[in-house]
Write a protein that holds these residues in place. Structure first.
Motif, short mmCIF file in Angstrom:
data_model
loop_
_atom_site.label_atom_id
_atom_site.label_comp_id
_atom_site.label_asym_id
_atom_site.label_seq_id
_atom_site.Cartn_x
_atom_site.Cartn_y
_atom_site.Cartn_z
N ILE A 50 31.21 32.15 -10.14
CA ILE A 50 30.58 31.21 -11.08
C ILE A 50 29.40 31.78 -11.49
CG2 ILE A 50 29.69 28.84 -11.18
CD1 ILE A 50 31.48 27.89 -9.07
N VAL A 51 29.12 31.67 -12.66
CA VAL A 51 27.91 32.30 -13.19
C VAL A 51 27.65 31.45 -14.37
CG1 VAL A 51 28.25 34.75 -12.67
CG2 VAL A 51 28.89 33.96 -15.29
N THR A 52 26.30 31.25 -14.80
CA THR A 52 25.75 30.61 -15.82
C THR A 52 25.09 31.74 -16.81
OG1 THR A 52 23.37 30.30 -15.20
CG2 THR A 52 24.87 28.58 -14.60
N THR A 53 25.51 31.85 -18.22
CA THR A 53 25.15 32.85 -18.95
C THR A 53 23.91 32.88 -19.52
OG1 THR A 53 27.44 33.34 -19.21
CG2 THR A 53 26.02 34.23 -21.01
N SER A 54 22.91 33.84 -19.80
CA SER A 54 21.47 33.86 -20.28
C SER A 54 21.32 34.70 -21.41
CB SER A 54 20.60 33.85 -19.11
OG SER A 54 20.80 35.33 -18.71
N ASN A 55 22.40 35.55 -21.63
CA ASN A 55 22.40 36.51 -22.88
C ASN A 55 22.20 35.69 -24.13
OD1 ASN A 55 22.41 38.56 -24.55
ND2 ASN A 55 24.35 39.48 -23.65
N PRO A 56 21.24 35.77 -25.14
CA PRO A 56 21.30 35.08 -26.23
C PRO A 56 22.32 35.70 -27.12
CG PRO A 56 19.45 36.75 -25.87
CD PRO A 56 19.95 36.67 -24.72
N GLU A 57 22.69 36.94 -26.95
CA GLU A 57 23.83 37.43 -27.85
C GLU A 57 25.07 36.82 -27.39
OE1 GLU A 57 23.41 39.99 -30.21
OE2 GLU A 57 21.27 39.52 -29.89
N ALA A 58 25.16 36.46 -26.29
CA ALA A 58 26.49 35.44 -26.09
C ALA A 58 26.23 34.31 -26.64
CB ALA A 58 26.56 35.55 -24.56
#
Length: 448
Positions: free
Chosen positions: A130-138
């Motif tokens: 389980i992850v939360t995504t922090s990449n602004p490109e995503a």
């Protein structure tokens, strides 16, 4: 330490090496991240070494870095995790198959269905990181102009977990009776409609697939922020930790196990596996020479980009010979940021030195002979710094072969690592209980 206590070992395999210079190392496969025949050989070698799991990290965008750094990165192309792990399930029998899936930019019905499918295809070997995504490109790839706020990501993640696990429990284990004589395929009393309506998610259900072999795929989490630790304590069964040394590892181990116990969970129901880069030599000097050669293959353009990414802040405009300035809080992931800042302060590194370290690999590393590496792993186990490790290889295939052929036998000789798998499922091999269905007690189906 009880001699019955055993190390648990995962293999960090996307990218196949986290080290930026890995693809350039002599004898390494430059295209290993995107070479299916090679990946098949790698996982079969890991299974020969009795590893618990093959782990695939994932990104929902090309890494956010300047093109001069990106053009040097071996992570720019790699397989989508579920496609690859489903294929690898057919050429393995015991090793776990763990994939990252984001709660920020995906939908719980998709995640529940994919992992349930992988668990059935593999005979009960799936795990969900389980992850939360922090990449602004995503964010830009999913219709948003900016990334979701850090704390809000974790609120959504907890709700997401509740929905996915609820969907996995849509059918009782004995719902599918498949009675040819009566023509009844499943018992309608053994299906549950979730009907979830929450702050972030609305999901009707039920899931259109039978309950996973393991009940639920193994729940894996990483993250050292306060929000991440609380989510791990409440939901995780395996934690991929980041610890720079044994004292940091012991503190994290005690904190997570304490939180788990405080909410009424058994501390043994969660396994903490710090990531560690392992470089093996016939002598310590030979292993260190390999490490120096590997680090020398990292270009400064890659180093400064990796540093900026880890910090969530651009420091390239500052004097590279100066020390790190005050780094403001951002929406980026907090774990890597705090680790890098602590490293810079602890060793008083300049920005150039820090970029070289982070662009190479700045985390925990065991560099030495099979005996010294086994010493380190045994000490972490004895002193409760970890339940095992998520092993990262410096270059492939040599680094992987060195570990399986030389380190694993030494761990086995000491009685701290298995000679044979304990069972067929990932849960059995990790010593984790199969979760009960929250909606049904298992009984013998009887329908007329």
């Amino acid at each position: 330490m009880s001699r019955s206590k055993q190390l648990k070992l995962g293999a960090f395999m996307r990218p196949v090496s986290i080290h930026t210079g890995a693809w350039r190392y002599p004898g390494a496969l430059p295209d290993a991240n995107f070479n299916f025949p090679a990946l098949k050989r790698f996982i079969q070698k890991l299974e020969q070494g009795k590893f618990d799991a093959f782990f695939m990290a994932d990104h929902l965008a090309v890494l956010d870095m300047p093109i001069n750094a990106l053009k040097r990165s071996h992570t720019v192309t790699s397989f989508e995790p579920f496609t690859l792990l489903s294929a690898l399930a057919s050429v393995t029998e015991h090793i776990g198959l763990v994939a990252t899936a984001s709660t920020t930019y995906d939908q719980p019905y998709h995640i529940a269905r994919r992992f349930a499918s992988l668990d059935h295809i593999s005979g009960g070997r799936a795990g969900w990181n389980i992850v939360t995504t922090s990449n602004p490109e995503a964010a830009l790839n999913f219709g948003l102009e900016e990334e979701v706020d850090h704390d809000e990501r974790y609120v959504r993640a907890r709700e997401f977990y509740d929905v996915v696990t609820g969907l996995w429990d849509s059918f009782a284990d004995d719902a599918f009776i498949r009675d040819v004589e009566s023509g009844i395929y499943f018992d309608p009393a053994k299906i549950h409609v979730l009907g979830h309506k929450g702050k972030h998610l609305s999901v009707q259900g039920p899931l259109n697939i039978a309950r996973p072999v393991q009940g639920w795929p193994v729940i894996v989490q990483a993250g050292a922020s306060e929000a991440g630790r609380q989510l791990a304590a409440a939901t995780a069964e395996v934690v991929f930790a980041s610890a720079s040394n044994l004292e940091v590892g012991k503190a994290f181990f005690a904190d997570i196990k304490g939180r788990v116990q405080a909410i009424g969970r058994d501390p043994d129901s969660i396994k903490i596996l710090p990531g560690v880069l392992v470089i093996v030599g016939e002598t310590v000097a030979e292993a260190r020479a390999k490490h120096l050669h590997l680090d020398s293959l990292v270009h400064y353009d890659s180093g400064i980009a990796s540093l900026n990414s880890a910090l969530g802040y651009d420091v390239s405009r500052f004097d590279p010979e100066g020390t790190l300035p005050e780094i403001p809080q951002t929406n980026a992931g907090q774990t890597s940021r705090e680790r890098v800042i602590a490293l810079a302060q602890r060793e008083n590194l300049t920005i150039r030195q820090l970029a070289q370290r982070i662009g190479s690999y700045g985390g925990l590393a065991f560099i030495g002979t099979p005996q010294t590496i086994a010493d380190d792993m045994e000490q972490w186990l004895i002193e409760e710094g970890s339940d095992g490790f998520n092993v990262m290889f410096p270059f492939l295939p040599e680094g992987l072969n060195d570990f399986v052929d030389k380190v694993v036998p030494e761990l086995q000789r000491r009685g701290i690592f298995r000679h044979n798998y304990e069972g067929k499922t990932l849960r059995e091999n990790l010593g984790l209980a199969r979760p009960a269905n929250r909606f049904f007690q298992t009984t013998t189906a009887s329908v007329s």
